[in-house]
Write a protein that holds these residues in place. Structure first.
Motif, PDB file in Angstrom:
ATOM      1  N   VAL A  65       0.729  -1.226   0.031  1.00 53.27           N
ATOM      2  CA  VAL A  65      -0.044   0.095  -0.120  1.00 53.27           C
ATOM      3  C   VAL A  65       0.698   1.177  -0.059  1.00 53.27           C
ATOM      4  O   VAL A  65       0.485   2.188  -0.551  1.00 53.27           O
ATOM      5  CB  VAL A  65      -1.012   0.037   1.296  1.00 53.27           C
ATOM      6  N   LEU A  66       1.995   1.312   0.722  1.00 54.86           N
ATOM      7  CA  LEU A  66       2.843   2.532   0.526  1.00 54.86           C
ATOM      8  C   LEU A  66       3.554   2.452  -0.788  1.00 54.86           C
ATOM      9  O   LEU A  66       4.051   3.780  -1.004  1.00 54.86           O
ATOM     10  CB  LEU A  66       3.777   2.271   1.758  1.00 54.86           C
ATOM     11  N   LEU A  75      -4.510   6.792   1.012  1.00 55.44           N
ATOM     12  CA  LEU A  75      -4.447   6.890   2.515  1.00 55.44           C
ATOM     13  C   LEU A  75      -3.890   8.256   2.569  1.00 55.44           C
ATOM     14  O   LEU A  75      -3.316   8.521   4.035  1.00 55.44           O
ATOM     15  CB  LEU A  75      -3.557   5.877   2.836  1.00 55.44           C
ATOM     16  N   ASP A  76      -4.012   9.282   1.936  1.00 60.24           N
ATOM     17  CA  ASP A  76      -3.444  10.583   1.781  1.00 60.24           C
ATOM     18  C   ASP A  76      -4.452  11.142   3.028  1.00 60.24           C
ATOM     19  O   ASP A  76      -5.595  11.014   2.944  1.00 60.24           O
ATOM     20  CB  ASP A  76      -3.602  11.315   0.754  1.00 60.24           C
ATOM     21  N   LEU A  82     -12.246   9.855   0.438  1.00 67.17           N
ATOM     22  CA  LEU A  82     -12.084   9.028  -0.615  1.00 67.17           C
ATOM     23  C   LEU A  82     -11.783   7.579  -0.070  1.00 67.17           C
ATOM     24  O   LEU A  82     -12.281   6.430  -0.838  1.00 67.17           O
ATOM     25  CB  LEU A  82     -10.788   9.597  -1.292  1.00 67.17           C
ATOM     26  N   LEU A  83     -11.171   7.306   0.853  1.00 67.63           N
ATOM     27  CA  LEU A  83     -10.937   6.011   1.456  1.00 67.63           C
ATOM     28  C   LEU A  83     -12.431   5.326   1.969  1.00 67.63           C
ATOM     29  O   LEU A  83     -12.665   4.362   1.826  1.00 67.63           O
ATOM     30  CB  LEU A  83     -10.092   6.198   2.701  1.00 67.63           C
ATOM     31  N   GLY A  84     -13.270   6.140   2.421  1.00 72.19           N
ATOM     32  CA  GLY A  84     -14.686   5.651   2.714  1.00 72.19           C
ATOM     33  C   GLY A  84     -15.376   5.359   1.659  1.00 72.19           C
ATOM     34  O   GLY A  84     -16.091   4.335   1.588  1.00 72.19           O
ATOM     35  N   ALA A 180      -8.283  10.267  -8.224  1.00 64.52           N
ATOM     36  CA  ALA A 180      -8.168  11.312  -7.985  1.00 64.52           C
ATOM     37  C   ALA A 180      -9.450  12.023  -7.048  1.00 64.52           C
ATOM     38  O   ALA A 180     -10.602  11.874  -7.442  1.00 64.52           O
ATOM     39  CB  ALA A 180      -8.098  12.358  -9.279  1.00 64.52           C
ATOM     40  N   PRO A 181      -8.991  12.892  -6.198  1.00 61.65           N
ATOM     41  CA  PRO A 181     -10.245  13.413  -5.158  1.00 61.65           C
ATOM     42  C   PRO A 181     -11.080  14.317  -6.330  1.00 61.65           C
ATOM     43  O   PRO A 181     -10.733  14.861  -7.172  1.00 61.65           O
ATOM     44  CB  PRO A 181      -9.370  14.336  -4.273  1.00 61.65           C
TER      45      PRO A 181
END
Length: 182
Positions: A65-66, A75-76, A82-84, A180-181
């Motif tokens: 993941v890193l 994870l930013d 976005l993770l949700g 992308a956000p």
């Protein structure tokens, strides 16, 4: 965000994910076996294997993941929503599996309060005496010893299962395309 399916993962990620979930399932079974009546039927060697396997499996998932673009994006801190959305985009079967496993493992951790450092030959447990600043042995009945042993196995197996479930989620995050956000 696109729906995340297991069949869409690269082969190495899929094998890693299936291994994480197989170990998670084993941990859940070991945890469930600690609730059976009577003496403990859970071999501590099996709990130890599930527990020790956390390090290579979870470590590799964390590394994946890193170093992945999708993982770094999801994870930013700026993209927490976005993770949700990513978690919500998992298939219904995966979401339900995660919900059931996490609920069972959290229940097991919550009910593992009777875990004590019990002896194997004699029926005692070791506790720390704050007044005298030393550990001491306290005698307990055979039934209390069985319950304490089962609670110990429950806590270790549930903790390992929790790490394996999170490791599986991290593998999915690492395999996701960089989003992308919005």
């Amino acid at each position: 965000m696109n729906r995340v399916e297991l069949s869409g993962l690269p082969r190495a990620h899929r094998v890693h994910f299936v291994l994480a979930w197989a170990l998670c399932a084993l941990a859940v079974l070991l945890t469930a076996a600690t609730w059976l009546p009577g003496p403990s039927k859970v071999p501590f060697a099996a709990v130890g294997v599930v527990l020790v396997s956390i390090f290579p499996l979870f470590g590799a998932a964390l590394l994946r993941v890193l170093i992945s673009e999708g993982g770094r994006t999801l994870l930013d801190k700026a993209n927490i929503g976005l993770l949700g959305r990513f978690a919500w985009s998992l298939s219904t079967g995966l979401r339900c599996s995660y919900a059931v496993v996490l609920a069972a493992l959290l229940l097991a951790l919550a009910t593992g309060g009777a875990a004590r450092d019990t002896g194997t030959d004699e029926h005692y447990y070791t506790r720390w005496n704050n007044m005298e600043r030393r550990s001491e042995r306290v005698a307990i009945t055979e039934d209390e010893s069985h319950e304490a042993t089962k609670a110990q196995a429950r806590v270790f197996a549930a903790g390992a299962g929790l790490f394996h479930a999170v490791g599986g989620f991290l593998i999915l995050v690492a395999a996701s395309p960089a989003a992308a956000p919005r």
